[in-house]
Design a protein around this motif. Structure first.
Motif, mmCIF file in Angstrom:
data_model
loop_
_atom_site.group_PDB
_atom_site.id
_atom_site.type_symbol
_atom_site.label_atom_id
_atom_site.label_comp_id
_atom_site.label_asym_id
_atom_site.label_seq_id
_atom_site.Cartn_x
_atom_site.Cartn_y
_atom_site.Cartn_z
ATOM 1 N N LEU A 12 0.099 3.684 2.588
ATOM 2 C CA LEU A 12 -1.161 3.544 2.842
ATOM 3 C C LEU A 12 -2.002 4.652 2.677
ATOM 4 N N ASP A 13 -2.884 4.860 1.629
ATOM 5 C CA ASP A 13 -3.430 5.961 1.327
ATOM 6 C C ASP A 13 -5.073 5.982 1.130
ATOM 7 N N VAL A 14 -5.514 6.784 1.881
ATOM 8 C CA VAL A 14 -7.093 6.697 1.726
ATOM 9 C C VAL A 14 -7.838 7.205 0.475
ATOM 10 N N ASP A 15 -6.945 7.830 -0.803
ATOM 11 C CA ASP A 15 -7.688 8.027 -1.960
ATOM 12 C C ASP A 15 -7.666 6.710 -2.823
ATOM 13 N N PRO A 16 -8.313 6.818 -3.797
ATOM 14 C CA PRO A 16 -8.422 5.554 -4.576
ATOM 15 C C PRO A 16 -6.971 5.077 -5.305
ATOM 16 N N GLN A 17 -6.350 6.242 -5.801
ATOM 17 C CA GLN A 17 -5.054 6.187 -6.226
ATOM 18 C C GLN A 17 -4.032 6.949 -5.382
ATOM 19 N N PRO A 18 -3.096 5.951 -4.867
ATOM 20 C CA PRO A 18 -1.975 6.335 -3.997
ATOM 21 C C PRO A 18 -1.237 7.738 -4.591
ATOM 22 N N SER A 19 -0.764 8.550 -3.579
ATOM 23 C CA SER A 19 -0.213 9.610 -4.020
ATOM 24 C C SER A 19 1.240 9.477 -4.624
ATOM 25 N N GLY A 38 -4.031 1.769 -2.153
ATOM 26 C CA GLY A 38 -5.208 2.981 -2.241
ATOM 27 C C GLY A 38 -6.632 2.427 -1.453
ATOM 28 N N ASP A 39 -7.444 3.450 -1.548
ATOM 29 C CA ASP A 39 -8.699 3.090 -0.657
ATOM 30 C C ASP A 39 -8.607 2.433 0.610
ATOM 31 N N VAL A 40 -7.375 2.828 1.342
ATOM 32 C CA VAL A 40 -7.376 2.208 2.549
ATOM 33 C C VAL A 40 -8.320 2.691 3.885
ATOM 34 N N THR A 41 -8.751 1.987 4.588
ATOM 35 C CA THR A 41 -9.856 2.396 5.471
ATOM 36 C C THR A 41 -9.366 1.844 6.863
ATOM 37 N N PRO A 42 -10.003 2.286 8.023
ATOM 38 C CA PRO A 42 -9.771 1.620 9.378
ATOM 39 C C PRO A 42 -10.247 0.243 9.324
#
Length: 291
Positions: A12-19, A38-42
């Motif tokens: 679960l990555d907060v950036d658009p493209q997961p690392s 990607g683009d995961v938010t609360p």
């Protein structure tokens, strides 16, 4: 009954493209299946977590785990808090938090420094440069928990002062604040240091050679910047416990080898049970015998 469920790690990555980096480590840690988001938010993480919780019975949830990452550590911390609120009863899975590599890097830096100080940080005077950044905060926190007294620095004395107060309240250790930008304040702080850790951004020179070479009490210096110019002049990225005039030096790549071992072990540890939350302190414990 044999444990025949495949291991699943949900990134679960907060950036658009997961690392990609974190994905490669997961594969090298022998995760059977890796799902990347990607683009995961609360706000949107709850349904992703529910997907992990409700597809397997409670007795099999230890074979599913979450990894929270991304370049924005504050955003990732908010996601982690939202994840923890989603769990209830037996419906939970283990979680590793390592946004921007902050926990594994900090743990590796502290363990490397401790090894060069004879295996203990108890009573050592440590100075953390750029301590208000994500890695610096965690380095300072872990040093305090290991028994060191810690001076935390920032270009903004107000920010370092607030950090010192917060860390002292959290850990019970002694923290002092200083300004990286004030040469006199920096010089006074360095005079008593047995350990210096530079945790600044890439390519930012925080300390010149004359500022640390020749300090009478200094025994270890750690520079976590791998991009030229080095954060500490005279420390090379590849230095790994190298003697520099009586001071043991660690560069970013020297610390990085240990960081990678800790990261891999932390991923593997997730699948031992379904109730772990691996933050900085837990990650450090996993690396104790690797340093």
């Amino acid at each position: 009954m044999p444990d025949d469920k495949a291991s699943i790690l949900i990134q679960l990555d907060v950036d658009p493209q997961p690392s990609v980096f974190d994905a490669v480590v997961a594969v090298d840690a022998r995760v059977d299946h890796l799902f990347r988001h990607g683009d995961v938010t609360p706000e949107n993480v709850q349904d992703l977590v529910y997907g992990a919780l409700f597809t397997r019975g409670p007795s099999d949830l230890h074979r599913t785990a979450l990894f929270v990452g991304g370049s924005d550590v504050a955003k990732a911390e908010a996601v982690l808090e939202a994840i923890k609120k989603t769990f209830f009863g037996a419906f939970r899975v283990s979680v590793l938090f390592d946004a921007n590599g902050s926990n594994t890097t900090a743990a590796a830096a502290v363990l490397a420094a401790r090894s060069s100080l004879g295996g203990s940080l108890e009573g050592a005077r440590a100075v953390v440069l750029a301590a208000t950044g994500p890695v610096g905060q965690r380095v300072a926190r872990l040093l305090g928990r290991q028994g060191a007294t810690v001076a935390v620095g920032s270009r903004d004395a107000n920010r370092s002062g607030k950090l010192a107060e917060r860390l002292a309240a959290t850990t019970g250790a002694r923290y002092d604040a200083f300004s990286n930008a004030d040469p006199d304040d920096l010089s006074r702080t360095l005079e008593s240091a047995a350990l210096i850790v530079a945790a600044g951004p890439e390519g930012a020179r925080l300390l010149s050679a004359p500022q640390w070479q020749g300090l009478g009490r200094l025994r270890v210096v750690v520079d976590l910047n791998a991009v030229p110019p080095s954060g500490v002049e005279g420390v090379e990225p590849t230095d790994k416990n190298v003697d520099k005039g009586g001071v043991r030096a660690w560069g970013a790549l020297g610390v990085g080898g240990l960081k990678m071992k800790i990261h891999k072990r932390a991923v593997q540890e997730l699948f031992g049970s379904n109730d772990k939350v691996l933050d900085a302190e837990e990650v450090l414990e996993l690396g104790r015998d690797l340093a």
